[in-house]
Design a protein around this motif. Structure first.
Motif, PDB file in Angstrom:
ATOM      1  N   ARG A  68      -0.188  -0.511  31.527  1.00  0.00           N
ATOM      2  CA  ARG A  68       1.464  -0.667  31.440  1.00  0.00           C
ATOM      3  C   ARG A  68       1.719   0.122  30.420  1.00  0.00           C
ATOM      4  O   ARG A  68       2.792   0.580  30.318  1.00  0.00           O
ATOM      5  N   GLY A  69       1.054   0.022  29.102  1.00  0.00           N
ATOM      6  CA  GLY A  69       1.227   0.826  28.091  1.00  0.00           C
ATOM      7  C   GLY A  69       1.453   2.314  28.445  1.00  0.00           C
ATOM      8  O   GLY A  69       2.453   3.122  28.079  1.00  0.00           O
ATOM      9  N   LEU A  70       0.773   2.975  29.313  1.00  0.00           N
ATOM     10  CA  LEU A  70       0.807   4.067  29.711  1.00  0.00           C
ATOM     11  C   LEU A  70       1.849   4.580  30.643  1.00  0.00           C
ATOM     12  O   LEU A  70       2.482   5.655  30.338  1.00  0.00           O
ATOM     13  N   TYR A  71       2.109   3.672  31.228  1.00  0.00           N
ATOM     14  CA  TYR A  71       3.156   3.903  32.256  1.00  0.00           C
ATOM     15  C   TYR A  71       4.601   3.880  31.555  1.00  0.00           C
ATOM     16  O   TYR A  71       5.650   4.614  31.811  1.00  0.00           O
ATOM     17  N   ILE A  72       4.657   2.998  30.580  1.00  0.00           N
ATOM     18  CA  ILE A  72       6.012   3.022  29.696  1.00  0.00           C
ATOM     19  C   ILE A  72       6.168   4.202  28.942  1.00  0.00           C
ATOM     20  O   ILE A  72       7.085   4.939  29.144  1.00  0.00           O
ATOM     21  N   ALA A  75       6.895   7.127  31.348  1.00  0.00           N
ATOM     22  CA  ALA A  75       8.284   7.122  32.145  1.00  0.00           C
ATOM     23  C   ALA A  75       9.103   8.339  32.212  1.00  0.00           C
ATOM     24  O   ALA A  75       9.309   8.939  31.088  1.00  0.00           O
ATOM     25  N   LYS A  76       9.591   8.662  33.395  1.00  0.00           N
ATOM     26  CA  LYS A  76      10.227  10.023  33.648  1.00  0.00           C
ATOM     27  C   LYS A  76       9.931  11.363  33.192  1.00  0.00           C
ATOM     28  O   LYS A  76      10.300  12.214  33.185  1.00  0.00           O
ATOM     29  N   ARG A  77       8.351  11.289  32.824  1.00  0.00           N
ATOM     30  CA  ARG A  77       7.681  12.646  32.796  1.00  0.00           C
ATOM     31  C   ARG A  77       6.991  12.729  34.112  1.00  0.00           C
ATOM     32  O   ARG A  77       6.860  12.148  34.876  1.00  0.00           O
ATOM     33  N   GLN A  83      -2.776  10.640  37.824  1.00  0.00           N
ATOM     34  CA  GLN A  83      -3.399  11.281  36.356  1.00  0.00           C
ATOM     35  C   GLN A  83      -3.322  10.098  35.256  1.00  0.00           C
ATOM     36  O   GLN A  83      -4.357  10.086  34.459  1.00  0.00           O
ATOM     37  N   ILE A  84      -2.498   8.999  35.468  1.00  0.00           N
ATOM     38  CA  ILE A  84      -2.736   7.928  34.395  1.00  0.00           C
ATOM     39  C   ILE A  84      -3.912   7.092  34.770  1.00  0.00           C
ATOM     40  O   ILE A  84      -4.519   6.787  33.620  1.00  0.00           O
ATOM     41  N   ASN A  85      -4.283   6.906  35.849  1.00  0.00           N
ATOM     42  CA  ASN A  85      -5.560   6.171  36.169  1.00  0.00           C
ATOM     43  C   ASN A  85      -6.700   7.090  35.920  1.00  0.00           C
ATOM     44  O   ASN A  85      -7.665   6.462  35.289  1.00  0.00           O
ATOM     45  N   SER A  86      -6.513   8.180  35.879  1.00  0.00           N
ATOM     46  CA  SER A  86      -7.895   9.085  35.534  1.00  0.00           C
ATOM     47  C   SER A  86      -7.975   9.095  33.923  1.00  0.00           C
ATOM     48  O   SER A  86      -9.167   9.178  33.382  1.00  0.00           O
ATOM     49  N   VAL A  87      -7.001   9.062  33.383  1.00  0.00           N
ATOM     50  CA  VAL A  87      -6.837   8.717  31.759  1.00  0.00           C
ATOM     51  C   VAL A  87      -7.791   7.632  31.517  1.00  0.00           C
ATOM     52  O   VAL A  87      -8.673   7.501  30.571  1.00  0.00           O
ATOM     53  N   PHE A 127       3.466   6.740  23.040  1.00  0.00           N
ATOM     54  CA  PHE A 127       2.376   5.740  23.172  1.00  0.00           C
ATOM     55  C   PHE A 127       1.888   5.641  21.566  1.00  0.00           C
ATOM     56  O   PHE A 127       1.700   4.498  21.294  1.00  0.00           O
ATOM     57  N   ALA A 128       1.982   6.644  20.831  1.00  0.00           N
ATOM     58  CA  ALA A 128       1.521   6.674  19.546  1.00  0.00           C
ATOM     59  C   ALA A 128       2.483   5.537  18.642  1.00  0.00           C
ATOM     60  O   ALA A 128       2.153   4.973  17.962  1.00  0.00           O
ATOM     61  N   SER A 129       3.869   5.869  19.181  1.00  0.00           N
ATOM     62  CA  SER A 129       4.891   4.805  18.495  1.00  0.00           C
ATOM     63  C   SER A 129       4.639   3.586  18.520  1.00  0.00           C
ATOM     64  O   SER A 129       5.004   2.493  17.536  1.00  0.00           O
ATOM     65  N   VAL A 130       4.098   3.043  19.829  1.00  0.00           N
ATOM     66  CA  VAL A 130       3.790   1.953  20.222  1.00  0.00           C
ATOM     67  C   VAL A 130       2.538   1.391  19.581  1.00  0.00           C
ATOM     68  O   VAL A 130       2.512  -0.014  18.824  1.00  0.00           O
ATOM     69  N   TYR A 131       1.311   2.169  19.859  1.00  0.00           N
ATOM     70  CA  TYR A 131      -0.013   1.444  19.337  1.00  0.00           C
ATOM     71  C   TYR A 131      -0.345   2.009  18.038  1.00  0.00           C
ATOM     72  O   TYR A 131      -1.158   1.371  17.437  1.00  0.00           O
ATOM     73  N   LYS A 132       0.216   2.744  17.187  1.00  0.00           N
ATOM     74  CA  LYS A 132      -0.178   2.970  15.881  1.00  0.00           C
ATOM     75  C   LYS A 132       0.658   2.316  14.765  1.00  0.00           C
ATOM     76  O   LYS A 132       0.098   2.326  13.899  1.00  0.00           O
TER      77      LYS A 132
END
Ligand SMILES: [Zn+2]
Length: 147
Positions: A68-72, A75-77, A83-87, A127-132
């Motif tokens: 979910r975090g990755l999809y957010i 978004a729009k990239r 690709q997200i699943n393989s991460v 992602f960094a801004s959310v998780y860090k």
């Protein structure tokens, strides 16, 4: 994973997603010899992975939460669900190989970020801004400079 038809041991993953209860990964595989498709359920290690948060509380690792975090973040990239699943597949492979039973949420976030960095810079920053939990603008700017 052995093919149920011909017994060949090499297969490729064509789709993977968390099971309904979130404790295992459902994978669609295709045999590289006879091309038959089959489904496997793979557990994340013997024991559930515990994620320890910075406030000391903990929760069981959940693939859907990372996704979910990755999809957010993506978004729009120009990033495909594959690709997200393989991460996340790659992340879980490392977690499994290292046999972690517990991991700090920050360390887990860093592992995701390492992979995201190679994929897309904007998604990395988001992602960094959310998780860090950037404490101030300086830290955020440092992260951008580090790209
Ligand atoms: Zn086969």
């Amino acid at each position: 994973m052995r093919c149920p038809s011909c017994g060949h041991t090499d297969s490729k993953v064509v789709d993977s997603r968390p099971s309904e209860d979130g404790t295992s990964i459902r994978r669609r595989r295709e045999c590289l010899k006879c091309n038959r498709r089959f489904t496997t359920y793979e557990r994340l290690g013997e024991n559930p992975l515990v994620v320890r948060k910075s406030d000391g509380t903990s929760e069981v690792y959940r693939r859907d939460k990372i996704l979910r975090g990755l999809y957010i973040a993506c978004a729009k990239r120009h990033i495909t669900p594959d690709q997200i699943n393989s991460v996340v597949d790659d992340l879980e492979t490392e977690l499994r190989n290292k046999n972690y039973t517990e991991i700090q949420s920050k360390a887990l976030g860093d592992m995701v970020l390492q992979r995201l960095r190679n994929l897309d810079e904007v998604a990395y920053i988001r992602f960094a801004s959310v998780y860090k939990d950037f404490k101030n603008v300086d830290e955020f700017n440092q992260a951008i400079k580090g790209l």
